[in-house]
Design a protein around this motif. Structure first.
Motif, PDB file in Angstrom:
ATOM      1  N   LEU A  46      42.185  31.196  44.053  1.00  0.00           N
ATOM      2  CA  LEU A  46      42.195  32.747  44.313  1.00  0.00           C
ATOM      3  C   LEU A  46      43.128  33.497  42.991  1.00  0.00           C
ATOM      4  O   LEU A  46      42.517  34.607  42.484  1.00  0.00           O
ATOM      5  CB  LEU A  46      41.994  32.668  45.561  1.00  0.00           C
ATOM      6  CG  LEU A  46      40.852  31.907  46.679  1.00  0.00           C
ATOM      7  CD1 LEU A  46      41.107  33.020  47.856  1.00  0.00           C
ATOM      8  CD2 LEU A  46      39.815  32.563  45.981  1.00  0.00           C
ATOM      9  N   TYR A  47      43.929  33.180  43.072  1.00  0.00           N
ATOM     10  CA  TYR A  47      45.175  33.454  41.755  1.00  0.00           C
ATOM     11  C   TYR A  47      43.923  33.324  40.457  1.00  0.00           C
ATOM     12  O   TYR A  47      44.603  34.334  40.021  1.00  0.00           O
ATOM     13  CB  TYR A  47      47.029  32.756  41.880  1.00  0.00           C
ATOM     14  CG  TYR A  47      47.436  32.918  42.905  1.00  0.00           C
ATOM     15  CD1 TYR A  47      47.345  34.138  43.175  1.00  0.00           C
ATOM     16  CD2 TYR A  47      47.964  31.991  43.820  1.00  0.00           C
ATOM     17  CE1 TYR A  47      47.887  34.631  44.580  1.00  0.00           C
ATOM     18  CE2 TYR A  47      48.607  32.340  44.982  1.00  0.00           C
ATOM     19  CZ  TYR A  47      48.977  33.906  45.097  1.00  0.00           C
ATOM     20  OH  TYR A  47      49.539  33.859  46.020  1.00  0.00           O
ATOM     21  N   ARG A  49      40.703  33.660  40.093  1.00  0.00           N
ATOM     22  CA  ARG A  49      39.367  34.353  40.076  1.00  0.00           C
ATOM     23  C   ARG A  49      38.380  34.232  41.094  1.00  0.00           C
ATOM     24  O   ARG A  49      37.389  34.369  40.864  1.00  0.00           O
ATOM     25  CB  ARG A  49      39.180  34.888  38.676  1.00  0.00           C
ATOM     26  CG  ARG A  49      39.522  35.526  37.822  1.00  0.00           C
ATOM     27  CD  ARG A  49      38.926  35.956  36.700  1.00  0.00           C
ATOM     28  NE  ARG A  49      37.279  36.446  36.401  1.00  0.00           N
ATOM     29  CZ  ARG A  49      36.653  36.332  35.607  1.00  0.00           C
ATOM     30  NH1 ARG A  49      36.908  35.752  34.682  1.00  0.00           N
ATOM     31  NH2 ARG A  49      34.979  36.162  35.816  1.00  0.00           N
ATOM     32  N   GLY A  50      39.005  32.743  41.301  1.00  0.00           N
ATOM     33  CA  GLY A  50      37.773  32.101  42.670  1.00  0.00           C
ATOM     34  C   GLY A  50      36.760  32.121  41.477  1.00  0.00           C
ATOM     35  O   GLY A  50      35.824  32.343  42.421  1.00  0.00           O
ATOM     36  N   GLU A  89      32.538  36.691  41.315  1.00  0.00           N
ATOM     37  CA  GLU A  89      33.915  35.693  41.398  1.00  0.00           C
ATOM     38  C   GLU A  89      34.547  35.822  43.069  1.00  0.00           C
ATOM     39  O   GLU A  89      34.236  36.674  43.424  1.00  0.00           O
ATOM     40  CB  GLU A  89      34.706  36.259  40.221  1.00  0.00           C
ATOM     41  CG  GLU A  89      35.259  38.218  40.811  1.00  0.00           C
ATOM     42  CD  GLU A  89      35.938  38.939  40.127  1.00  0.00           C
ATOM     43  OE1 GLU A  89      36.765  38.286  38.932  1.00  0.00           O
ATOM     44  OE2 GLU A  89      36.444  40.611  40.047  1.00  0.00           O
ATOM     45  N   TYR A  90      35.444  35.442  42.857  1.00  0.00           N
ATOM     46  CA  TYR A  90      36.817  34.849  44.769  1.00  0.00           C
ATOM     47  C   TYR A  90      35.467  34.644  45.523  1.00  0.00           C
ATOM     48  O   TYR A  90      35.157  34.961  46.472  1.00  0.00           O
ATOM     49  CB  TYR A  90      36.388  36.570  44.809  1.00  0.00           C
ATOM     50  CG  TYR A  90      37.806  37.317  44.165  1.00  0.00           C
ATOM     51  CD1 TYR A  90      39.199  36.558  43.871  1.00  0.00           C
ATOM     52  CD2 TYR A  90      38.430  38.050  43.190  1.00  0.00           C
ATOM     53  CE1 TYR A  90      39.748  36.953  42.859  1.00  0.00           C
ATOM     54  CE2 TYR A  90      38.692  38.533  42.741  1.00  0.00           C
ATOM     55  CZ  TYR A  90      40.179  37.880  42.538  1.00  0.00           C
ATOM     56  OH  TYR A  90      41.044  38.327  41.299  1.00  0.00           O
ATOM     57  N   THR A 144      41.376  40.368  44.970  1.00  0.00           N
ATOM     58  CA  THR A 144      41.129  39.512  45.717  1.00  0.00           C
ATOM     59  C   THR A 144      39.959  39.895  47.254  1.00  0.00           C
ATOM     60  O   THR A 144      40.536  40.003  47.692  1.00  0.00           O
ATOM     61  CB  THR A 144      42.523  38.881  45.732  1.00  0.00           C
ATOM     62  OG1 THR A 144      43.238  38.351  44.158  1.00  0.00           O
ATOM     63  CG2 THR A 144      42.338  37.245  46.253  1.00  0.00           C
ATOM     64  N   LEU A 146      39.046  37.390  50.330  1.00  0.00           N
ATOM     65  CA  LEU A 146      39.735  35.470  50.542  1.00  0.00           C
ATOM     66  C   LEU A 146      39.064  35.593  52.903  1.00  0.00           C
ATOM     67  O   LEU A 146      39.073  36.225  52.817  1.00  0.00           O
ATOM     68  CB  LEU A 146      41.583  35.902  51.482  1.00  0.00           C
ATOM     69  CG  LEU A 146      41.251  34.556  52.495  1.00  0.00           C
ATOM     70  CD1 LEU A 146      41.418  33.331  52.234  1.00  0.00           C
ATOM     71  CD2 LEU A 146      43.140  34.607  52.204  1.00  0.00           C
ATOM     72  N   TYR A 154      40.751  41.642  52.280  1.00  0.00           N
ATOM     73  CA  TYR A 154      39.626  41.955  50.511  1.00  0.00           C
ATOM     74  C   TYR A 154      41.146  43.169  50.122  1.00  0.00           C
ATOM     75  O   TYR A 154      41.675  44.078  50.872  1.00  0.00           O
ATOM     76  CB  TYR A 154      38.651  42.271  50.705  1.00  0.00           C
ATOM     77  CG  TYR A 154      37.978  43.398  51.355  1.00  0.00           C
ATOM     78  CD1 TYR A 154      37.964  44.645  50.456  1.00  0.00           C
ATOM     79  CD2 TYR A 154      37.496  43.197  52.095  1.00  0.00           C
ATOM     80  CE1 TYR A 154      37.655  46.096  50.959  1.00  0.00           C
ATOM     81  CE2 TYR A 154      37.029  44.355  53.148  1.00  0.00           C
ATOM     82  CZ  TYR A 154      37.279  45.924  52.087  1.00  0.00           C
ATOM     83  OH  TYR A 154      36.565  46.877  53.021  1.00  0.00           O
ATOM     84  N   ASN A 186      48.188  40.613  47.781  1.00  0.00           N
ATOM     85  CA  ASN A 186      47.512  39.070  47.162  1.00  0.00           C
ATOM     86  C   ASN A 186      47.248  38.699  48.380  1.00  0.00           C
ATOM     87  O   ASN A 186      48.003  37.655  48.876  1.00  0.00           O
ATOM     88  CB  ASN A 186      47.782  39.273  45.960  1.00  0.00           C
ATOM     89  CG  ASN A 186      46.706  37.948  45.229  1.00  0.00           C
ATOM     90  OD1 ASN A 186      45.631  37.264  46.017  1.00  0.00           O
ATOM     91  ND2 ASN A 186      46.330  38.040  43.701  1.00  0.00           N
ATOM     92  N   ALA A 188      45.632  35.945  48.658  1.00  0.00           N
ATOM     93  CA  ALA A 188      44.909  34.295  48.021  1.00  0.00           C
ATOM     94  C   ALA A 188      45.969  33.350  48.531  1.00  0.00           C
ATOM     95  O   ALA A 188      44.783  32.058  48.960  1.00  0.00           O
ATOM     96  CB  ALA A 188      45.063  34.697  47.024  1.00  0.00           C
ATOM     97  N   GLN A 226      52.385  35.007  43.210  1.00  0.00           N
ATOM     98  CA  GLN A 226      51.760  33.627  43.501  1.00  0.00           C
ATOM     99  C   GLN A 226      51.999  32.434  44.054  1.00  0.00           C
ATOM    100  O   GLN A 226      52.123  31.596  43.488  1.00  0.00           O
ATOM    101  CB  GLN A 226      51.314  33.334  41.483  1.00  0.00           C
ATOM    102  CG  GLN A 226      50.664  34.389  41.576  1.00  0.00           C
ATOM    103  CD  GLN A 226      49.707  34.475  40.204  1.00  0.00           C
ATOM    104  OE1 GLN A 226      49.558  33.306  39.955  1.00  0.00           O
ATOM    105  NE2 GLN A 226      48.814  34.935  39.290  1.00  0.00           N
TER     106      GLN A 226
END
Length: 344
Positions: A46-47, A49-50, A89-90, A144, A146, A154, A186, A188, A226
C-alpha cells in the motif's frame, strides 16, 4: 370454509412469502464478515500504491501493459485474465476472496472507445469476483485505501486540500462515512488489530490507533516514516538519518540500522525474509535485495525504480516513468520484464 376465512388465509400466505423474500434478500445482500485483525493488503504494497494483492490462489494486479486495468493470474504467473476495464490502485481483497476493493483511476486512461464514465470515473469501488458487478462506495479521488477487518479506511481531501482520514463499514451494519481525524495519517499499516502510523502533522513519532475503541497511543518516541509492523517488530525509514532503514523490536526501545543508504521506498517479501528497497542517494541509485538473516545486500538493477509490490515469492516494480514493469523471482533469483498481453 367461508369466503372471509379464505381471504384471510390468502393474505397471510402472501404476507409470509413476501416477508420470506425480503429476509432472504437481506441475508444474501449481507457481505461476508472479515476477522477484526484482517488486512486487505500489506503495508509495504500500500505504501507502493497497492498495485498487487494476493490470496491463497491468485495474484490480483494493476496491469501496466493495459493502462493499470484490473487483472488476476495464478501464483505461477499463468492463466492471466482481465477482471474489468477499471484502471486501479490500492487493491484490497476481503478474507473470503469474494470482493475486491480499490481506488479507480480511470482518468489515466486515454483510449479510443472508452466511455465518458470510464475516463472520468474516480473513487472507491467494490467488485464482486463472482458476478463482476461493481459498486461505488465513494465518488471522489482519494489517497491510500485500506480494508481493515470490516472497516474501510481511506484518505480524502479536506477543506484545506490536505488528506483527512475517513472510516466506512463495508458490511450492512453501517454505511455512512465517518471522519476520524483531519490529521494526515497514511492508513497503510494494519497489524494485529492496530493501525500503525507516523504522526506526520505532529511530531513524526510512531503511533497506533485501535479501531474498535477509537483509542490512539504513542508507540515509540522516535522520528519515523512508512512504518511496517511485523511479528518481530516495526521497520521504518528515519528522517533524521536521511531516510535510512531501521528495525525496532517490540521487546526493545533501541532501533537497529538496516542500511544507512537514503531510501525513497521499500517493501518486505511475503514470507518476511527479504527486504527490497530503492536507494536514492543521487549518485548510484539502484534497487536492492537485502537478506534479513545473512544481512547481505544485492543490487538487482541500477537506476530509478518505484512501485515495489510483493506477493508470493515475487517482487514487482516499475521504472520511474512507468514504462516497464519488472518481476523478480526471489527463489529462482531471476529478473525479467513482466508484460502480460492486454485482453480484448
Amino acid at each position: 370454509m367461508n369466503q372471509k376465512v379464505k381471504t384471510v388465509l390468502i393474505f397471510i400466505i402472501v404476507l409470509s412469502v413476501f416477508t420470506s423474500l425480503v429476509l432472504l434478500g437481506k441475508i444474501n445482500s449481507r457481505l461476508p464478515e472479515n476477522p477484526s485483525d484482517y488486512a486487505g493488503n500489506t503495508a509495504g504494497n500500500l505504501y507502493n500504491r497497492g498495485l498487487f494483492a494476493q490470496d491463497d490462489t491468485y495474484i490480483y494486479f494493476a496491469n501496466l501493459s493495459d493502462r493499470f486495468r484490473l487483472y488476476r493470474m495464478d501464483s505461477s504467473l499463468e492463466r492471466v485474465e482481465r477482471i474489468n476495464t477499471d484502471s486501479v490502485e490500492y487493491i484490497n481483497l476481503d478474507a473470503s476472496s469474494t470482493f475486491l476493493y480499490y481506488s479507480r483511476i480511470n482518468y489515466r486512461q486515454n483510449t479510443l472507445g472508452s466511455t465518458v464514465f470510464d475516463i472520468l470515473g474516480t473513487g472507491i469501488y467494490r467488485c464482486s469476483l463472482k458476478s463482476r458487478n461493481i459498486t461505488r462506495l465513494y465518488p471522489n479521488s482519494c489517497g491510500t485505501v485500506l480494508l481493515a477487518g470490516n472497516r474501510l479506511f481511506y484518505q480524502a481531501h479536506g477543506e484545506d486540500g490536505s488528506f483527512d482520514l475517513y472510516e466506512r463499514f463495508v458490511n450492512t451494519k453501517k454505511t455512512e462515512d465517518t471522519l476520524i481525524t483531519a490529521e494526515y495519517i497514511n492508513p497503510a499499516c494494519y497489524h494485529d488489530g492496530l493501525l500503525y502510523y507516523s504522526g506526520v502533522t505532529k511530531d513524526h513519532c510512531l503511533y497506533t490507533y485501535q479501531p474498535e475503541t477509537g483509542r490512539t497511543s504513542l508507540f515509540a518516541e522516535l522520528d519515523c516514516y512508512q512504518p511496517i509492523a511485523t511479528d518481530t517488530g516495526v521497520y521504518f525509514l528515519s528522517q533524521p538519518h536521511n531516510y535510512a532503514l531501521f528495525h525496532l523490536p517490540y521487546t526493545s526501545d533501541t532501533a537497529t540500522l538496516i542500511t544507512e543508504n537514503r531510501l525513497s521506498s521499500y517493501n518486505l517479501s511475503a514470507d518476511g525474509r527479504t527486504l527490497f528497497y530503492q536507494v536514492d542517494n543521487g549518485k548510484n541509485n539502484r534497487i536492492c535485495r537485502y537478506d534479513i538473516a545473512s544481512k547481505e545486500e544485492t543490487t538487482l538493477l541500477e537506476g530509478d525504480y518505484k512501485n515495489l509490490n510483493t506477493v508470493f515469492g515475487y517482487l514487482f516494480f516499475t521504472d520511474f516513468l512507468e514504462h516497464t514493469c519488472y518481476c523478480y523471482d526471489i527463489n529462482a533469483d531471476i529478473l525479467f520484464v513482466f508484460a502480460p498481453e492486454a485482453a480484448d
